[in-house]
Design a protein around this motif. Structure first.
Motif, PDB file in Angstrom:
ATOM      1  N   VAL A 211      21.091  -0.274   4.031  1.00 15.99           N
ATOM      2  CA  VAL A 211      21.570   1.059   3.640  1.00 15.99           C
ATOM      3  C   VAL A 211      22.774   0.903   2.706  1.00 15.99           C
ATOM      4  CG1 VAL A 211      22.635   3.193   4.497  1.00 15.99           C
ATOM      5  CG2 VAL A 211      20.673   2.209   5.707  1.00 15.99           C
ATOM      6  N   LEU A 212      23.694   0.018   3.098  1.00 13.92           N
ATOM      7  CA  LEU A 212      24.870  -0.243   2.258  1.00 13.92           C
ATOM      8  C   LEU A 212      24.444  -0.758   0.874  1.00 13.92           C
ATOM      9  CD1 LEU A 212      28.012  -0.547   2.085  1.00 13.92           C
ATOM     10  CD2 LEU A 212      27.685  -2.905   2.852  1.00 13.92           C
ATOM     11  N   ASP A 213      23.477  -1.697   0.849  1.00 10.82           N
ATOM     12  CA  ASP A 213      22.979  -2.256  -0.420  1.00 10.82           C
ATOM     13  C   ASP A 213      22.466  -1.157  -1.347  1.00 10.82           C
ATOM     14  OD1 ASP A 213      23.476  -4.821   0.414  1.00 10.82           O
ATOM     15  OD2 ASP A 213      21.407  -5.255   1.002  1.00 10.82           O
ATOM     16  N   THR A 214      21.695  -0.228  -0.757  1.00 15.50           N
ATOM     17  CA  THR A 214      21.084   0.838  -1.562  1.00 15.50           C
ATOM     18  C   THR A 214      22.164   1.712  -2.197  1.00 15.50           C
ATOM     19  OG1 THR A 214      19.303   0.801   0.067  1.00 15.50           O
ATOM     20  CG2 THR A 214      19.308   2.651  -1.459  1.00 15.50           C
ATOM     21  N   VAL A 215      23.198   2.041  -1.412  1.00 18.68           N
ATOM     22  CA  VAL A 215      24.290   2.869  -1.930  1.00 18.68           C
ATOM     23  C   VAL A 215      25.043   2.118  -3.034  1.00 18.68           C
ATOM     24  CG1 VAL A 215      26.488   3.974  -1.323  1.00 18.68           C
ATOM     25  CG2 VAL A 215      24.530   4.129   0.246  1.00 18.68           C
ATOM     26  N   VAL A 216      25.368   0.830  -2.775  1.00 15.58           N
ATOM     27  CA  VAL A 216      26.166   0.051  -3.726  1.00 15.58           C
ATOM     28  C   VAL A 216      25.446  -0.090  -5.065  1.00 15.58           C
ATOM     29  CG1 VAL A 216      27.067  -2.270  -4.202  1.00 15.58           C
ATOM     30  CG2 VAL A 216      27.493  -1.213  -1.989  1.00 15.58           C
ATOM     31  N   VAL A 217      24.155  -0.404  -5.027  1.00 12.53           N
ATOM     32  CA  VAL A 217      23.424  -0.642  -6.279  1.00 12.53           C
ATOM     33  C   VAL A 217      23.337   0.652  -7.097  1.00 12.53           C
ATOM     34  CG1 VAL A 217      20.998  -0.263  -5.628  1.00 12.53           C
ATOM     35  CG2 VAL A 217      21.573  -2.122  -7.162  1.00 12.53           C
ATOM     36  N   ARG A 218      23.229   1.793  -6.411  1.00  8.50           N
ATOM     37  CA  ARG A 218      23.155   3.075  -7.133  1.00  8.50           C
ATOM     38  C   ARG A 218      24.510   3.462  -7.720  1.00  8.50           C
ATOM     39  NH1 ARG A 218      18.526   5.602  -7.702  1.00  8.50           N
ATOM     40  NH2 ARG A 218      16.898   4.580  -6.503  1.00  8.50           N
ATOM     41  N   LEU A 219      25.591   3.073  -7.025  1.00  7.08           N
ATOM     42  CA  LEU A 219      26.930   3.390  -7.533  1.00  7.08           C
ATOM     43  C   LEU A 219      27.299   2.512  -8.726  1.00  7.08           C
ATOM     44  CD1 LEU A 219      29.021   3.901  -4.251  1.00  7.08           C
ATOM     45  CD2 LEU A 219      28.252   5.637  -5.880  1.00  7.08           C
TER      46      LEU A 219
ATOM     47  N   ARG B 170       8.630 -16.148  20.239  1.00  2.00           N
ATOM     48  CA  ARG B 170       9.335 -15.360  21.243  1.00  2.00           C
ATOM     49  C   ARG B 170      10.721 -15.014  20.702  1.00  2.00           C
ATOM     50  NH1 ARG B 170      11.395 -17.249  26.456  1.00  2.00           N
ATOM     51  NH2 ARG B 170      11.573 -19.174  25.288  1.00  2.00           N
ATOM     52  N   SER B 171      11.151 -13.771  20.867  1.00  2.00           N
ATOM     53  CA  SER B 171      12.495 -13.475  20.368  1.00  2.00           C
ATOM     54  C   SER B 171      13.487 -13.547  21.516  1.00  2.00           C
ATOM     55  CB  SER B 171      12.526 -12.114  19.675  1.00  2.00           C
ATOM     56  OG  SER B 171      12.366 -11.109  20.626  1.00  2.00           O
ATOM     57  N   GLU B 172      14.660 -14.107  21.218  1.00  2.00           N
ATOM     58  CA  GLU B 172      15.650 -14.321  22.270  1.00  2.00           C
ATOM     59  C   GLU B 172      16.897 -13.470  22.102  1.00  2.00           C
ATOM     60  OE1 GLU B 172      15.845 -18.556  22.220  1.00  2.00           O
ATOM     61  OE2 GLU B 172      13.912 -18.630  23.268  1.00  2.00           O
ATOM     62  N   ILE B 173      17.074 -12.952  20.929  1.00  2.00           N
ATOM     63  CA  ILE B 173      18.273 -12.139  20.666  1.00  2.00           C
ATOM     64  C   ILE B 173      17.868 -10.669  20.784  1.00  2.00           C
ATOM     65  CG2 ILE B 173      20.021 -11.596  18.924  1.00  2.00           C
ATOM     66  CD1 ILE B 173      19.411 -14.412  17.767  1.00  2.00           C
ATOM     67  N   PRO B 174      18.688  -9.853  21.464  1.00  2.00           N
ATOM     68  CA  PRO B 174      18.324  -8.430  21.602  1.00  2.00           C
ATOM     69  C   PRO B 174      18.052  -7.804  20.234  1.00  2.00           C
ATOM     70  CG  PRO B 174      20.316  -8.933  22.847  1.00  2.00           C
ATOM     71  CD  PRO B 174      19.968 -10.176  22.090  1.00  2.00           C
ATOM     72  N   ARG B 175      16.913  -7.094  20.180  1.00  2.00           N
ATOM     73  CA  ARG B 175      16.520  -6.512  18.903  1.00  2.00           C
ATOM     74  C   ARG B 175      17.585  -5.540  18.383  1.00  2.00           C
ATOM     75  NH1 ARG B 175      10.902  -5.797  19.828  1.00  2.00           N
ATOM     76  NH2 ARG B 175      10.052  -7.462  18.581  1.00  2.00           N
ATOM     77  N   LEU B 176      18.165  -4.795  19.312  1.00  3.85           N
ATOM     78  CA  LEU B 176      19.139  -3.776  18.904  1.00  3.85           C
ATOM     79  C   LEU B 176      20.272  -4.396  18.074  1.00  3.85           C
ATOM     80  CD1 LEU B 176      20.007  -0.791  19.124  1.00  3.85           C
ATOM     81  CD2 LEU B 176      21.349  -1.446  21.142  1.00  3.85           C
ATOM     82  N   LEU B 177      20.745  -5.562  18.480  1.00  5.34           N
ATOM     83  CA  LEU B 177      21.855  -6.212  17.765  1.00  5.34           C
ATOM     84  C   LEU B 177      21.456  -6.558  16.335  1.00  5.34           C
ATOM     85  CD1 LEU B 177      24.555  -7.836  17.533  1.00  5.34           C
ATOM     86  CD2 LEU B 177      23.345  -9.780  18.537  1.00  5.34           C
ATOM     87  N   ARG B 178      20.323  -7.242  16.170  1.00  5.41           N
ATOM     88  CA  ARG B 178      19.919  -7.679  14.828  1.00  5.41           C
ATOM     89  C   ARG B 178      19.457  -6.504  13.978  1.00  5.41           C
ATOM     90  NH1 ARG B 178      15.727  -9.944  14.804  1.00  5.41           N
ATOM     91  NH2 ARG B 178      15.865 -10.561  12.638  1.00  5.41           N
ATOM     92  N   TRP B 179      18.648  -5.647  14.574  1.00  3.86           N
ATOM     93  CA  TRP B 179      18.074  -4.551  13.782  1.00  3.86           C
ATOM     94  C   TRP B 179      19.144  -3.580  13.293  1.00  3.86           C
ATOM     95  CZ3 TRP B 179      12.593  -2.528  13.788  1.00  3.86           C
ATOM     96  CH2 TRP B 179      11.690  -3.608  13.894  1.00  3.86           C
ATOM     97  N   SER B 180      20.092  -3.216  14.162  1.00  8.73           N
ATOM     98  CA  SER B 180      21.097  -2.242  13.734  1.00  8.73           C
ATOM     99  C   SER B 180      21.934  -2.822  12.591  1.00  8.73           C
ATOM    100  CB  SER B 180      21.982  -1.821  14.909  1.00  8.73           C
ATOM    101  OG  SER B 180      22.551  -2.965  15.504  1.00  8.73           O
ATOM    102  N   ASN B 181      22.293  -4.095  12.689  1.00  7.44           N
ATOM    103  CA  ASN B 181      23.121  -4.693  11.634  1.00  7.44           C
ATOM    104  C   ASN B 181      22.336  -4.951  10.353  1.00  7.44           C
ATOM    105  OD1 ASN B 181      26.030  -5.301  12.614  1.00  7.44           O
ATOM    106  ND2 ASN B 181      24.729  -5.756  14.373  1.00  7.44           N
TER     107      ASN B 181
END
Ligand SMILES: [Zn+2]
Length: 289
Positions: A52-60, A35-46
């Motif tokens: 996304v940040l990782d992908t940009v950093v590794v390419r740079l 059962r999940s107890e933490i709102p999905r929006l909080l975890r998923w957005s972060n």
């Protein structure tokens, strides 16, 4: 062949990633394990912002990534597999297996070396275990991991297609084995002979030191069994076990700014302390100075 791999690389990666993400996220809704107890929006957005940040950093940071480097290495005849007279199919299979062993060993080091653990701890500090946990890695871990992969490419001389297949597989299995899905016991047991399943990998995300220092594999489950780091099931059962890290248990810790700064924060409790076997509750939202 080589040109077409580089041409389609981004497309292959993106479509495999999106397809597996959508399938796993749907199964999590249809047949959840916990059962999940933490709102999905909080975890998923972060968690998604972090990948996304990782992908940009590794390419740079890197002028060339693993698949393109494998093309160069093959061209110049570097690496064991380009020197030994082995058939193509053997070079292909051996490369995928060798890469998997290398990533297993890298994962063991991320737990064993204190400075590396601080970086990898960000992945473990997720307070739930679902498909987006498989995306949650600190940019420094992604950079170190890419540097290590580039070294393996130069030493091994793998076919570029094998590197691409391995990276797509690693990405897909990471989404799969972090997902919060219920797989019937019999099927899980059979799958575990060929692939790391969510139940097997969840043990690795336990708050208990002994359990989190087990099941390091991502793709192939064999290394853990062969090298003595395999634990079949968590002590507290999958439904009741606590995942995460002792020190970072507030909802605020799930925000991307806290994740990025987390390697600079100390463990307040010694790692590998004797486990009391208790279930961890989420802490109060006490602001951290
Ligand atoms: Zn780990």
């Amino acid at each position: 062949m080589v040109e077409s791999i580089l041409e389609y690389e981004a497309w292959v990666r993106m479509s495999a990633f999106m397809a597996v993400l959508v399938v796993m996220a749907s199964l999590e809704v249809l047949a959840p394990r916990r059962r999940s107890e933490i709102p999905r929006l909080l975890r998923w957005s972060n968690n998604i912002a972090l990948v996304v940040l990782d992908t940009v950093v590794v390419r740079l940071v890197f002028p060339v990534l693993a698949v393109a480097l494998a093309v160069v290495v093959e061209d110049r005849g570097w690496g064991i597999l380009n020197v030994l007279p082995v058939p193509d199919w053997f070079a292909f299979v051996a490369s995928v297996v060798a890469f998997d062993l290398a990533i297993y060993l890298q994962h063991v080091m991320f737990h064993a070396v204190p400075a590396l653990w601080r970086v990898h701890r960000v992945h473990h500090a997720d307070l739930e275990f679902d498909v987006t946990t498989g995306l949650r890695f600190h940019p420094v871990e992604i950079l170190l991991s890419m540097a290590f992969k580039l070294l393996v490419v130069v030493a091994l001389g793998p076919p570029a297609a094998a590197v691409l297949l391995f990276e797509v597989l690693l990405n897909a299995t990471s989404l799969f084995n972090h997902s919060n899905i219920r797989i019937p016991d019999g099927i899980d047991r059979a799958l575990r002979w060929v692939i790391v399943t969510p139940d097997m990998h969840r043990v690795h995300h336990s708050v208990h030191g002994q359990e989190s220092n087990s099941n390091f594999g991502f793709n192939l489950p064999w290394w853990d069994r062969l090298l003595g780091t395999y634990i079949a099931q968590p002590r507290a059962t999958h439904e009741r076990m606590s995942v995460g890290v002792d020190d970072f248990r507030t909802r605020r810790d799930l925000w991307i700014d806290r994740m990025l700064l987390q390697p600079l924060r100390r463990d307040t409790r010694a790692r590998n302390q004797p486990d009391d076997g208790t279930t961890r509750e989420m802490e109060e939202e006490t602001p951290i100075a």
